[in-house]
Write a protein that holds these residues in place. Structure first.
Motif: not given
Length: 302
Positions: A17-22, A59-65, A88-95
């Protein structure tokens, strides 16, 4: 970030999702598995990503870096990431998903699916449906299961363990207590079985093997629900015999054959009455089926 034990990685996957919790290193979010197991301790240096970082750091700017690949593992990772959408935030939270089969994962945890995956399956025994079925009474099924396996602590087993106990059967005081004797050849148990002899089983069974044979009789297989009533009755008798045996040993109290038969009959009526009614298509309920046996009407006057 929470570091999962290696065996848990096989049971979980991360849905991007937004990959913030993974966790970038410890969660299974790519087909490569946990990246820490791919790169080892040098991975943080090669990819310049901290050990406690989440996936969104890559992916700090929405692209794999990622830095230029300096190993085969890093090159493989870049190839894999090229097939994946960046967080991306538009993809919702990680699950997190739980394994539900060999190659399938679901957002809900299933203890049944997990058990079937981690256990070592064995061939089904011939009597499995005689013990485990939808209408069972759990404590009756458990005692019947232990009896079928000859694992109840009868006196012959206690003596084999080195315990000093009298070998005689507490129900009849005529022979040594074994599983076969206690449940079938004991005069007290035989009298209980005889109370319920009728259209279901013509004569008292002599062993658990003959109980299984009763289940295959035409009069049972040809009538809908007869097998369920018979299985409940068999388990109720086995449980009641074991319970009476324990009462005589530990409570110094005893009941007559007629009293035990009445208890079995009462438990049968209570259980069958608690089951949902049959569909309104003329199907006979299990309780009606039990009432149709000669023994049930005879016991109501004991």
């Amino acid at each position: 970030m929470l570091k999962l034990k290696p065996e848990l990685h096989k049971m979980m996957r991360c849905n991007v999702g937004d990959e913030r919790s993974v966790s970038f290193w410890f969660d299974w979010w790519t087909d490569l598995g946990p990246l820490i197991s791919v790169f080892g301790n040098r991975g943080t240096r090669d990819l310049r990503i901290p050990l406690d970082a989440s996936v969104c750091v890559a992916a700090p700017n929405g692209l794999w870096t990622l830095p230029p690949a300096r190993s085969d593992e890093a090159e493989t990772l870049q190839v894999v990431l090229s097939t994946m959408q960046p967080p991306s935030p538009v993809r919702g939270q990680d699950s997190f998903l739980w394994r539900s089969g060999a190659c399938s994962f679901l957002p809900k945890f299933s203890s049944k699916a997990t058990w079937n995956i981690i256990r070592e399956p064995s061939p089904l025994v011939s009597w499995n449906k005689m013990v485990w079925f939808k209408e069972e009474i759990p404590r009756y099924s458990f005692v019947s299961w232990m009896a079928l396996l000859s694992r109840l602590p009868t006196r012959d087993r206690l003596i084999s363990w080195g315990l000093l106990v009298p070998p005689v059967c507490p129900l009849c005081s005529l022979d040594s207590e074994t599983h076969d004797h206690l449940f079938f050849t004991c005069t007290f148990s035989t009298a209980i079985w005889s109370h319920f002899a009728g259209w279901m089983f013509p004569t008292p069974p002599l062993a658990f093997a003959s109980v299984a044979d009763i289940m295959n009789l035409p009069r049972i297989t040809s009538r809908s629900g007869a097998g369920t009533v018979l299985k409940l009755l068999l388990q109720a008798i086995v449980y009641s015999i074991w319970r009476e045996r324990n009462h005589r040993i530990f409570r110094d109290s005893s009941s007559t054959v007629a009293a035990i038969a009445k208890v079995v009959d009462r438990s049968m009526r209570d259980r069958l009455l608690s089951l949902p009614p049959p569909p309104p298509d003329g199907t006979v309920s299990l309780l009606q089926l039990y009432f149709s046996t000669p023994v049930s009407s005879r016991l109501s006057f004991i």
